[in-house]
Design an enzyme around this catalytic site. Structure first.
Site, PDB file in Angstrom:
ATOM      1  N   HIS A   6       0.839  -1.180   0.088  1.00 39.41           N
ATOM      2  CA  HIS A   6       0.059  -0.062   0.024  1.00 39.41           C
ATOM      3  C   HIS A   6       1.013   1.225  -0.120  1.00 39.41           C
ATOM      4  O   HIS A   6       1.910   1.194   0.335  1.00 39.41           O
ATOM      5  CB  HIS A   6      -0.890  -0.008   1.358  1.00 39.41           C
ATOM      6  N   LYS A  21      -0.651   4.944   4.484  1.00 36.51           N
ATOM      7  CA  LYS A  21      -1.309   4.102   5.238  1.00 36.51           C
ATOM      8  C   LYS A  21      -0.858   3.722   6.650  1.00 36.51           C
ATOM      9  O   LYS A  21       0.315   3.550   6.786  1.00 36.51           O
ATOM     10  CB  LYS A  21      -1.288   2.758   4.499  1.00 36.51           C
TER      11      LYS A  21
HETATM   12  P1  NAD Z   1      -7.470   9.564   4.876  1.00 42.46           P
HETATM   13  O1  NAD Z   1      -6.499   9.553   6.091  1.00 42.46           O
HETATM   14  O2  NAD Z   1      -7.125  10.005   3.600  1.00 42.46           O
HETATM   15  O3  NAD Z   1      -8.762   9.972   5.179  1.00 42.46           O
HETATM   16  C1  NAD Z   1      -9.449   9.763   6.615  1.00 42.46           C
HETATM   17  C2  NAD Z   1     -10.144  11.043   7.225  1.00 42.46           C
HETATM   18  O4  NAD Z   1     -10.877  10.802   8.133  1.00 42.46           O
HETATM   19  C3  NAD Z   1      -9.244  12.193   6.967  1.00 42.46           C
HETATM   20  O5  NAD Z   1      -9.767  13.340   6.461  1.00 42.46           O
HETATM   21  C4  NAD Z   1      -9.459  12.329   8.591  1.00 42.46           C
HETATM   22  O6  NAD Z   1      -9.365  13.878   8.832  1.00 42.46           O
HETATM   23  C5  NAD Z   1     -10.652  12.079   8.896  1.00 42.46           C
HETATM   24  N1  NAD Z   1     -11.152  11.673  10.242  1.00 42.46           N
HETATM   25  C6  NAD Z   1     -10.176  11.204  11.384  1.00 42.46           C
HETATM   26  N2  NAD Z   1     -10.641  11.291  12.370  1.00 42.46           N
HETATM   27  C7  NAD Z   1     -12.194  11.655  12.150  1.00 42.46           C
HETATM   28  C8  NAD Z   1     -13.340  11.896  13.255  1.00 42.46           C
HETATM   29  N3  NAD Z   1     -13.078  11.618  14.229  1.00 42.46           N
HETATM   30  N4  NAD Z   1     -14.397  12.380  12.602  1.00 42.46           N
HETATM   31  C9  NAD Z   1     -14.570  12.475  11.389  1.00 42.46           C
HETATM   32  N5  NAD Z   1     -13.478  12.403  10.255  1.00 42.46           N
HETATM   33  C10 NAD Z   1     -12.255  11.953  10.958  1.00 42.46           C
HETATM   34  O7  NAD Z   1      -7.252   8.058   4.666  1.00 42.46           O
HETATM   35  P2  NAD Z   1      -8.049   7.248   3.569  1.00 42.46           P
HETATM   36  O8  NAD Z   1      -7.149   6.793   2.666  1.00 42.46           O
HETATM   37  O9  NAD Z   1      -9.593   7.758   3.121  1.00 42.46           O
HETATM   38  O10 NAD Z   1      -8.761   5.861   4.622  1.00 42.46           O
HETATM   39  C11 NAD Z   1      -9.614   5.924   5.596  1.00 42.46           C
HETATM   40  C12 NAD Z   1      -9.846   4.560   6.298  1.00 42.46           C
HETATM   41  O11 NAD Z   1     -10.502   3.824   4.994  1.00 42.46           O
HETATM   42  C13 NAD Z   1      -8.590   3.788   6.476  1.00 42.46           C
HETATM   43  O12 NAD Z   1      -8.932   3.148   7.701  1.00 42.46           O
HETATM   44  C14 NAD Z   1      -8.319   2.778   5.381  1.00 42.46           C
HETATM   45  O13 NAD Z   1      -7.548   1.865   5.674  1.00 42.46           O
HETATM   46  C15 NAD Z   1      -9.718   2.597   4.813  1.00 42.46           C
HETATM   47  N6  NAD Z   1      -9.982   1.988   3.400  1.00 42.46           N
HETATM   48  C16 NAD Z   1     -10.992   1.204   3.314  1.00 42.46           C
HETATM   49  C17 NAD Z   1     -11.122   0.816   2.245  1.00 42.46           C
HETATM   50  C18 NAD Z   1     -12.324  -0.299   2.023  1.00 42.46           C
HETATM   51  O14 NAD Z   1     -12.656  -0.722   0.858  1.00 42.46           O
HETATM   52  N7  NAD Z   1     -12.922  -0.649   3.048  1.00 42.46           N
HETATM   53  C19 NAD Z   1     -10.649   1.243   1.174  1.00 42.46           C
HETATM   54  C20 NAD Z   1      -9.689   2.268   1.256  1.00 42.46           C
HETATM   55  C21 NAD Z   1      -9.416   2.703   2.469  1.00 42.46           C
END
Ligand code: NAD
Length: 268
Positions: free
Chosen positions: A154, A158
């Site tokens: 990744h 991450k």
């Molecule tokens: P990212 O860091 O780009 O985005 C996460 C966002 O969440 C940030 O903008 C952050 O400010 C916000 N955040 C943090 N705490 C918060 C809160 N208490 N309330 C509201 N917002 C809050 O990360 P990303 O790449 O978008 O990934 C986010 C999550 O999704 C990770 O855990 C990642 O592993 C997961 N993910 C899952 C899938 C899936 O298919 N299930 C796919 C991609 C990523």
């Protein structure tokens, strides 16, 4: 207050993040779903700004849940749990893509799912969920003569490892072999670790660049190797899958569902 027309209002949680942006874009291509509220952590620099036309970025989870019909969360574990508590209180169905939940946090999600339907998936990609199926089947057919090793790669931002998808793939191997995953997983090897533990399931995480996600499940036999590989080049398909789940969840009974159930790959 519930929406009166057919279009369901979606609370996008983690709205300014990488996945939040993809969900916002994917919502523009849906007739049955639209943006209801955009939620971020209180210290986010864009709080109060118009992230999308007519939608101001807020950190007020209580108010946002009051204005929406379904929530989609890609954030951090504690933030997603905070949202789920509010959703359970107001009876709002939820789609959770956040990964990295600890065992106790997972138990709380199970308990909140007694009040509302929740789809929790480490990977919302349709093909990855088919991969889970293939891996479970292959593990069952090959048995313990074939060593199972999982490699994931990744992007450098991450924060959790191994990926939630790699853990799901490991659990699929264990299910296929009728093992308990936690008793057989090996996530670190360093120093004089000795020969491979019989029946173990190895998981290794690589990080770098902007890689959206790669997973390779290897079944290593004597003189041959079966590999089942998935490579994601963008994040759009995760958002599409999450919105498919947001549509599917309408009218479901409370409970904790996975993406394989959403796709009809396993019984409800
Ligand atoms: P990212 O860091 O780009 O985005 C996460 C966002 O969440 C940030 O903008 C952050 O400010 C916000 N955040 C943090 N705490 C918060 C809160 N208490 N309330 C509201 N917002 C809050 O990360 P990303 O790449 O978008 O990934 C986010 C999550 O999704 C990770 O855990 C990642 O592993 C997961 N993910 C899952 C899938 C899936 O298919 N299930 C796919 C991609 C990523």
């Amino acid at each position: 207050m519930k929406s009166h027309n057919q279009t369901r209002r979606v609370l996008v949680h983690g709205a300014a993040g990488r996945m939040g942006q993809c969900v916002r874009e994917a919502l523009k291509r849906r007739d049955d779903l639209r943006i209801g509220a955009l939620v971020e952590t209180p210290d986010h620099p864009q709080i109060g700004s118009n992230l999308e036309e007519g939608a101001v970025l807020t950190s007020d989870v209580d108010r946002a849940t009051n204005e929406c019909d379904v929530a989609v969360s890609f954030a951090l574990p504690e933030g997603s749990l905070h949202l789920l508590r509010a959703c359970a209180h107001r009876g709002i169905a939820s789609i959770v893509g956040t990964t990295g939940f600890q065992t106790g946090q997972h138990a709380e999600i199970e308990s909140l799912a007694e009040n509302i339907p929740i789809v929790l998936a480490a990977n919302f990609s349709i093909s990855v969920n088919i991969m889970l199926h293939l891996v479970r089947t292959a593990a069952g057919l090959l048995g313990e003569d074939y060593d199972a090793e999982i490699l994931e790669l990744h992007h450098r931002e991450k924060i959790d490892a191994p990926s939630g998808t790699a853990l799901s793939l490991g659990k699929a191997v264990a299910e296929g072999r009728k093992q308990i995953f936690e008793d057989h997983s090996v996530m670190t090897r360093e120093g004089a670790v000795g020969t491979r533990l019989p029946n173990s399931i190895g998981l290794q995480a690589l990080r770098g660049g902007d890689v959206a996600g790669e997973h390779n499940v290897m079944f290593l036999g004597v003189g041959e190797r079966l590999e089942i590989v998935h490579r994601a080049s963008t994040r759009e398909h995760f958002a599409r899958g999450a919105l498919h789940a947001a549509s599917w969840i309408r009218g479901r009974e409370p409970g904790l569902y996975n993406m394989e159930q959403v796709l009809g790959l396993t019984s409800q």
